[in-house]
Scaffold this motif. Structure first.
Motif, PDB file in Angstrom:
ATOM      1  N   CYS A  12       0.830  -1.210   0.000  1.00 61.24           N
ATOM      2  CA  CYS A  12       0.000   0.000   0.000  1.00 61.24           C
ATOM      3  C   CYS A  12       0.862   1.257   0.000  1.00 61.24           C
ATOM      4  O   CYS A  12       0.668   2.155  -0.805  1.00 61.24           O
ATOM      5  N   VAL A  13       1.814   1.283   0.927  1.00 59.33           N
ATOM      6  CA  VAL A  13       2.694   2.432   1.157  1.00 59.33           C
ATOM      7  C   VAL A  13       1.950   3.761   1.203  1.00 59.33           C
ATOM      8  O   VAL A  13       2.464   4.789   0.832  1.00 59.33           O
ATOM      9  N   ASP A  14       0.736   3.742   1.671  1.00 59.32           N
ATOM     10  CA  ASP A  14      -0.079   4.954   1.766  1.00 59.32           C
ATOM     11  C   ASP A  14       0.336   5.799   2.970  1.00 59.32           C
ATOM     12  O   ASP A  14       0.459   7.011   2.877  1.00 59.32           O
ATOM     13  N   GLN A  15       0.531   5.144   4.089  1.00 65.56           N
ATOM     14  CA  GLN A  15       1.047   5.763   5.309  1.00 65.56           C
ATOM     15  C   GLN A  15       0.102   6.745   5.983  1.00 65.56           C
ATOM     16  O   GLN A  15       0.530   7.539   6.819  1.00 65.56           O
ATOM     17  N   ALA A  16      -1.178   6.701   5.620  1.00 68.11           N
ATOM     18  CA  ALA A  16      -2.144   7.565   6.297  1.00 68.11           C
ATOM     19  C   ALA A  16      -2.179   7.260   7.788  1.00 68.11           C
ATOM     20  O   ALA A  16      -2.394   8.155   8.614  1.00 68.11           O
ATOM     21  N   CYS A  17      -1.926   6.014   8.127  1.00 65.54           N
ATOM     22  CA  CYS A  17      -1.927   5.614   9.533  1.00 65.54           C
ATOM     23  C   CYS A  17      -0.777   6.274  10.288  1.00 65.54           C
ATOM     24  O   CYS A  17      -0.928   6.685  11.432  1.00 65.54           O
ATOM     25  N   THR A  86      13.851  -7.185  16.438  1.00 67.32           N
ATOM     26  CA  THR A  86      14.849  -6.621  15.520  1.00 67.32           C
ATOM     27  C   THR A  86      14.572  -5.139  15.310  1.00 67.32           C
ATOM     28  O   THR A  86      14.496  -4.661  14.185  1.00 67.32           O
ATOM     29  N   LYS A  87      14.411  -4.419  16.385  1.00 71.03           N
ATOM     30  CA  LYS A  87      13.975  -3.019  16.301  1.00 71.03           C
ATOM     31  C   LYS A  87      14.932  -2.139  15.491  1.00 71.03           C
ATOM     32  O   LYS A  87      14.492  -1.154  14.878  1.00 71.03           O
ATOM     33  N   ASP A  88      16.212  -2.504  15.439  1.00 70.64           N
ATOM     34  CA  ASP A  88      17.167  -1.690  14.678  1.00 70.64           C
ATOM     35  C   ASP A  88      16.861  -1.689  13.189  1.00 70.64           C
ATOM     36  O   ASP A  88      17.338  -0.811  12.459  1.00 70.64           O
ATOM     37  N   ASP A  89      16.087  -2.665  12.738  1.00 67.23           N
ATOM     38  CA  ASP A  89      15.769  -2.771  11.316  1.00 67.23           C
ATOM     39  C   ASP A  89      14.425  -2.139  10.974  1.00 67.23           C
ATOM     40  O   ASP A  89      13.857  -2.398   9.906  1.00 67.23           O
ATOM     41  N   PHE A  90      13.898  -1.333  11.874  1.00 63.27           N
ATOM     42  CA  PHE A  90      12.626  -0.668  11.619  1.00 63.27           C
ATOM     43  C   PHE A  90      12.761   0.834  11.858  1.00 63.27           C
ATOM     44  O   PHE A  90      13.555   1.276  12.690  1.00 63.27           O
ATOM     45  N   ALA A  91      11.968   1.612  11.112  1.00 66.03           N
ATOM     46  CA  ALA A  91      11.993   3.060  11.273  1.00 66.03           C
ATOM     47  C   ALA A  91      10.604   3.618  10.970  1.00 66.03           C
ATOM     48  O   ALA A  91       9.838   3.016  10.205  1.00 66.03           O
ATOM     49  N   VAL A  92      10.286   4.736  11.575  1.00 60.98           N
ATOM     50  CA  VAL A  92       9.030   5.409  11.260  1.00 60.98           C
ATOM     51  C   VAL A  92       9.178   6.043   9.873  1.00 60.98           C
ATOM     52  O   VAL A  92      10.100   6.835   9.649  1.00 60.98           O
ATOM     53  N   PRO A  93       8.327   5.678   8.917  1.00 64.36           N
ATOM     54  CA  PRO A  93       8.507   6.173   7.548  1.00 64.36           C
ATOM     55  C   PRO A  93       8.092   7.635   7.402  1.00 64.36           C
ATOM     56  O   PRO A  93       7.283   8.155   8.175  1.00 64.36           O
ATOM     57  N   ASP A  94       8.657   8.280   6.383  1.00 62.56           N
ATOM     58  CA  ASP A  94       8.179   9.600   5.999  1.00 62.56           C
ATOM     59  C   ASP A  94       6.793   9.439   5.374  1.00 62.56           C
ATOM     60  O   ASP A  94       6.542   8.486   4.639  1.00 62.56           O
ATOM     61  N   VAL A  95       5.916  10.364   5.660  1.00 63.06           N
ATOM     62  CA  VAL A  95       4.551  10.284   5.138  1.00 63.06           C
ATOM     63  C   VAL A  95       4.489  10.922   3.757  1.00 63.06           C
ATOM     64  O   VAL A  95       4.958  12.041   3.556  1.00 63.06           O
ATOM     65  N   THR A  96       3.938  10.169   2.812  1.00 66.96           N
ATOM     66  CA  THR A  96       3.721  10.695   1.460  1.00 66.96           C
ATOM     67  C   THR A  96       2.261  10.486   1.078  1.00 66.96           C
ATOM     68  O   THR A  96       1.655   9.468   1.416  1.00 66.96           O
ATOM     69  N   GLU A  97       1.701  11.439   0.373  1.00 67.52           N
ATOM     70  CA  GLU A  97       0.301  11.369  -0.034  1.00 67.52           C
ATOM     71  C   GLU A  97       0.140  10.438  -1.236  1.00 67.52           C
ATOM     72  O   GLU A  97       0.969  10.431  -2.148  1.00 67.52           O
ATOM     73  N   HIS A  98      -0.938   9.638  -1.229  1.00 67.03           N
ATOM     74  CA  HIS A  98      -1.251   8.772  -2.361  1.00 67.03           C
ATOM     75  C   HIS A  98      -2.747   8.851  -2.656  1.00 67.03           C
ATOM     76  O   HIS A  98      -3.539   9.159  -1.768  1.00 67.03           O
ATOM     77  N   ASP A  99      -3.095   8.554  -3.900  1.00 69.54           N
ATOM     78  CA  ASP A  99      -4.512   8.479  -4.246  1.00 69.54           C
ATOM     79  C   ASP A  99      -5.158   7.350  -3.450  1.00 69.54           C
ATOM     80  O   ASP A  99      -4.565   6.293  -3.250  1.00 69.54           O
ATOM     81  N   LYS A 100      -6.379   7.578  -3.011  1.00 67.75           N
ATOM     82  CA  LYS A 100      -7.088   6.556  -2.246  1.00 67.75           C
ATOM     83  C   LYS A 100      -7.662   5.501  -3.194  1.00 67.75           C
ATOM     84  O   LYS A 100      -8.066   5.818  -4.319  1.00 67.75           O
ATOM     85  N   PRO A 101      -7.704   4.242  -2.750  1.00 63.98           N
ATOM     86  CA  PRO A 101      -8.260   3.187  -3.601  1.00 63.98           C
ATOM     87  C   PRO A 101      -9.765   3.315  -3.724  1.00 63.98           C
ATOM     88  O   PRO A 101     -10.432   3.864  -2.850  1.00 63.98           O
TER      89      PRO A 101
END
Ligand code: SF4
Ligand code: SF4
Length: 117
Positions: A12-17, A86-101
């Motif tokens: 999805c990579v929507d990241q609205a959450c 494995t917390k070192d392998d995770f990061a809070v992503p930058d939020v980018t806008e996407h069209d909604k499905p």
């Protein structure tokens, strides 16, 4: 109880959450084991404060309270929890806008995963 992101999020990579989570506990995987951690986001169950704010923001309807995760997505509870190992392998992503499905696309995604509510 923590909330869980299910397979309905895949690719999805929507990241609205991510944008609405008040404690920044929704993560993307940044490691190299894509077979274990596929392209979706993950909630750290130890950081989630059970506010439920993310659920209505998800256009793919991929987020559930852990007690209400559908049977077909039960494995996703442990998959989200594995983030703590494995917390070192995770990061809070930058939020980018996407069209909604479209509603049709959301339904088709559910059927792809065998989830027919
Ligand atoms: S329920 Fe609240 S704290 Fe937990 S992941 Fe969603 S927005 Fe973040
Ligand atoms: S909004 Fe939903 S589908 Fe999009 S990244 Fe968040 S959980 Fe995944």
């Amino acid at each position: 109880m923590p909330w869980v992101i299910t397979s309905l999020c895949r690719d999805c990579v929507d990241q609205a959450c991510v944008e609405v989570c008040p404690v920044d506990c929704i993560y993307e995987y940044t490691g190299e084991d894509a077979a274990t951690f596929p392209n979706q986001l993950y909630i750290d169950p130890e950081e989630c404060i059970d506010c439920g704010v993310c659920e209505p923001e998800c256009p793919w309807e991929a987020i559930f309270e852990d007690e209400r995760v559908p049977a077909v997505f039960q494995d996703d509870i442990a998959l989200n929890a594995n983030i703590m190992e494995t917390k070192d392998d995770f990061a809070v992503p930058d939020v980018t806008e996407h069209d909604k499905p479209t509603p049709e696309a959301v339904q088709a995604n559910k059927e792809k995963w065998g989830f027919n509510e």
